[in-house]
Design a protein around this motif. Structure first.
Motif, PDB file in Angstrom:
ATOM      1  N   GLN A 160      19.513  16.362  -0.778  1.00  0.00           N
ATOM      2  CA  GLN A 160      18.415  16.104   0.147  1.00  0.00           C
ATOM      3  C   GLN A 160      17.315  15.354  -0.588  1.00  0.00           C
ATOM      4  O   GLN A 160      17.197  15.424  -1.818  1.00  0.00           O
ATOM      5  N   ILE A 161      16.532  14.625   0.194  1.00  0.00           N
ATOM      6  CA  ILE A 161      15.471  13.792  -0.333  1.00  0.00           C
ATOM      7  C   ILE A 161      14.188  14.131   0.421  1.00  0.00           C
ATOM      8  O   ILE A 161      14.237  14.609   1.554  1.00  0.00           O
ATOM      9  N   ASP A 162      13.048  13.892  -0.215  1.00  0.00           N
ATOM     10  CA  ASP A 162      11.778  14.085   0.481  1.00  0.00           C
ATOM     11  C   ASP A 162      11.442  12.789   1.212  1.00  0.00           C
ATOM     12  O   ASP A 162      11.067  11.787   0.596  1.00  0.00           O
ATOM     13  N   ASN A 163      11.619  12.792   2.522  1.00  0.00           N
ATOM     14  CA  ASN A 163      11.440  11.563   3.295  1.00  0.00           C
ATOM     15  C   ASN A 163      10.000  11.070   3.297  1.00  0.00           C
ATOM     16  O   ASN A 163       9.749   9.862   3.291  1.00  0.00           O
ATOM     17  N   ARG A 164       9.028  11.978   3.280  1.00  0.00           N
ATOM     18  CA  ARG A 164       7.629  11.554   3.296  1.00  0.00           C
ATOM     19  C   ARG A 164       7.284  10.845   1.985  1.00  0.00           C
ATOM     20  O   ARG A 164       6.621   9.805   1.979  1.00  0.00           O
ATOM     21  N   GLN A 165       7.723  11.397   0.864  1.00  0.00           N
ATOM     22  CA  GLN A 165       7.499  10.736  -0.420  1.00  0.00           C
ATOM     23  C   GLN A 165       8.219   9.394  -0.475  1.00  0.00           C
ATOM     24  O   GLN A 165       7.707   8.416  -1.033  1.00  0.00           O
ATOM     25  N   LEU A 166       9.425   9.334   0.108  1.00  0.00           N
ATOM     26  CA  LEU A 166      10.191   8.087   0.097  1.00  0.00           C
ATOM     27  C   LEU A 166       9.458   6.996   0.861  1.00  0.00           C
ATOM     28  O   LEU A 166       9.345   5.855   0.382  1.00  0.00           O
ATOM     29  N   PHE A 167       8.937   7.307   2.054  1.00  0.00           N
ATOM     30  CA  PHE A 167       8.223   6.297   2.829  1.00  0.00           C
ATOM     31  C   PHE A 167       6.999   5.797   2.069  1.00  0.00           C
ATOM     32  O   PHE A 167       6.712   4.595   2.052  1.00  0.00           O
ATOM     33  N   ALA A 168       6.262   6.711   1.439  1.00  0.00           N
ATOM     34  CA  ALA A 168       5.078   6.301   0.680  1.00  0.00           C
ATOM     35  C   ALA A 168       5.464   5.407  -0.496  1.00  0.00           C
ATOM     36  O   ALA A 168       4.794   4.395  -0.772  1.00  0.00           O
ATOM     37  N   ALA A 169       6.538   5.758  -1.191  1.00  0.00           N
ATOM     38  CA  ALA A 169       6.970   4.967  -2.346  1.00  0.00           C
ATOM     39  C   ALA A 169       7.479   3.591  -1.913  1.00  0.00           C
ATOM     40  O   ALA A 169       7.234   2.587  -2.592  1.00  0.00           O
ATOM     41  N   LEU A 170       8.198   3.521  -0.791  1.00  0.00           N
ATOM     42  CA  LEU A 170       8.686   2.237  -0.300  1.00  0.00           C
ATOM     43  C   LEU A 170       7.525   1.339   0.129  1.00  0.00           C
ATOM     44  O   LEU A 170       7.535   0.123  -0.124  1.00  0.00           O
ATOM     45  N   ALA A 171       6.512   1.926   0.775  1.00  0.00           N
ATOM     46  CA  ALA A 171       5.346   1.138   1.174  1.00  0.00           C
ATOM     47  C   ALA A 171       4.633   0.565  -0.057  1.00  0.00           C
ATOM     48  O   ALA A 171       4.228  -0.605  -0.076  1.00  0.00           O
ATOM     49  N   GLN A 172       4.504   1.380  -1.093  1.00  0.00           N
ATOM     50  CA  GLN A 172       3.870   0.918  -2.330  1.00  0.00           C
ATOM     51  C   GLN A 172       4.709  -0.164  -2.999  1.00  0.00           C
ATOM     52  O   GLN A 172       4.181  -1.159  -3.516  1.00  0.00           O
ATOM     53  N   ASP A 173       6.028   0.011  -2.964  1.00  0.00           N
ATOM     54  CA  ASP A 173       6.929  -0.962  -3.573  1.00  0.00           C
ATOM     55  C   ASP A 173       6.849  -2.296  -2.840  1.00  0.00           C
ATOM     56  O   ASP A 173       6.813  -3.362  -3.477  1.00  0.00           O
ATOM     57  N   MET A 174       6.810  -2.263  -1.511  1.00  0.00           N
ATOM     58  CA  MET A 174       6.701  -3.512  -0.756  1.00  0.00           C
ATOM     59  C   MET A 174       5.417  -4.247  -1.111  1.00  0.00           C
ATOM     60  O   MET A 174       5.412  -5.471  -1.281  1.00  0.00           O
ATOM     61  N   GLN A 175       4.340  -3.509  -1.246  1.00  0.00           N
ATOM     62  CA  GLN A 175       3.063  -4.134  -1.606  1.00  0.00           C
ATOM     63  C   GLN A 175       3.147  -4.796  -2.980  1.00  0.00           C
ATOM     64  O   GLN A 175       2.714  -5.938  -3.167  1.00  0.00           O
TER      65      GLN A 175
END
Length: 368
Positions: A160-175
């Motif tokens: 399992q993965i923490d989806n909330r942390q994943l979304f935040a990390a992906l948003a930061q990565d895109m930036q």
């Protein structure tokens, strides 16, 4: 076959949900110019994946999933750590397996469930053997459940993965990668003419139910989950309770946060959770561990998951230079890495050796 993308292509992605964000970061990391249009805000709340428990449990889900989805789940277990590794912020991932328990009166349902698992293990190569547990075995697998259940099943290796942390990390990565993300900016396929002057080279549509105007077979399947904080509970892995009406799951996150879910309703209704669902989910969680009685409710969440008639994902090209990916239903975190990898293979190689493994075919017009 020739690659569909040339070096430094420009790509527009519709939807910054789970799959759209993964593709945006991967394409940008490959050197392509990427922009994303998202109907919702930067927190990902509008995505079905934001609400999900984010379990990667191919054997546990095999009783309600086709063999191709189970194989995607196996692929995801290996790929999620690789996809997380380059992200600029930590994302919680654990692969401690799934524990299934039941009360004595539900032993018959548990026996039928075990038979379904055995059938799927014979059908899909590579699924780890489940481990039957007695009372001592349940206690050894998870001391928090010692003395509470006399039997159980441990499905090793599931994650399992923490989806909330994943979304935040992906948003930061895109930036950081220079992806231009336009939030609160819904768009339709007709707003773009990829390949023409002044337009992107390719358009990728990952909007989920937002794409229903163009993909009319899509329907919504409503899911409801409770997110709670339970300091007295220390479950070590996702735990599922066998029940005659539903199979409840309790997915532990960091810092004693738990996601509890089970409901699945054929409906596009996105209104708040019903009293009946809340009572059933919370009372079932209490029967797993009495410490949930003193938990604090953080969220009562609902979302509609995009689903095609066969409950399987689809990839198609409705017109040249337009790729649509949709229909991840309730298994988004099991399917997303496979769909991501297949889409990138098609774009970068003009074909996808992985696609046959997952029974995926690119439907629609020829590539030009």
């Amino acid at each position: 076959m020739q690659p569909l993308l040339s070096p430094s292509s420009s790509v527009t992605i519709l939807g910054a949900g789970l799959l759209g964000s993964l593709l945006a970061t991967s394409l940008a990391r490959q050197g392509h110019r990427v922009q994303v249009f998202e109907a919702g805000g930067p927190d990902g709340v509008g995505s079905a994946a934001y609400v999900a428990a984010a379990m990667v449990a191919p054997l546990a889900e095999s009783v309600v999933a086709e063999a191709s989805i189970v194989r995607m789940g196996q692929h995801a277990l290996a790929r999620w750590p690789e996809l997380i590794a380059p992200l600029p912020a930590p994302v919680y991932w654990q692969q401690n397996g799934t524990l299934i328990v039941w009360h004595r009166q539900d032993a018959g349902d548990a026996a039928r469930l075990r038979g379904l698992f055995e059938h799927r293990q014979a059908e899909v190569a590579g699924l780890p053997a489940m481990q039957p547990l007695d009372a001592a075995g349940v206690a050894a697998a998870d001391p928090a459940l010692a003395g509470r259940f006399s039997q159980g099943l441990l499905l090793p290796g599931e994650g399992q993965i923490d989806n909330r942390q994943l979304f935040a990390a992906l948003a930061q990565d895109m930036q950081q990668l220079g992806v231009a993300v336009h939030y609160d900016s819904p768009r339709e396929l007709g707003d773009f003419r990829p390949g023409e002057a002044g337009q992107s080279d390719w358009l990728i549509d990952c909007r989920g139910l937002g794409a229903r105007q163009q993909w009319q077979a899509l329907r919504g399947v409503r899911g409801e989950v409770v997110r709670i904080h339970a300091p007295e509970v220390t479950l070590a892995r996702p735990t599922r309770l066998v029940h005659p009406r539903y199979s409840i799951y309790v997915a532990p996150k960091e810092n004693h946060v738990f996601v509890i879910g089970a409901t699945e309703i054929e409906s596009d209704d996105r209104s708040g959770m019903s009293v009946r669902s809340a009572l059933e989910l919370l009372s079932a969680a209490y029967t797993i561990h009495s410490g949930f009685a003193e938990a604090r409710i953080l969220e009562l969440s609902t979302q509609c998951r995009p689903t095609l008639p066969d409950n399987l994902p689809g990839i198609r090209m409705p017109r040249p230079r337009v790729l649509q990916i949709n229909g991840m239903y309730r298994h988004g975190f099991m399917q997303a890495p496979a769909l991501h990898d297949v889409a990138l293979q098609w774009l970068n190689q003009g074909q996808s050796p992985l696609a046959a493994q997952f029974d995926l075919a690119l439907q629609g017009t020829a590539v030009t």
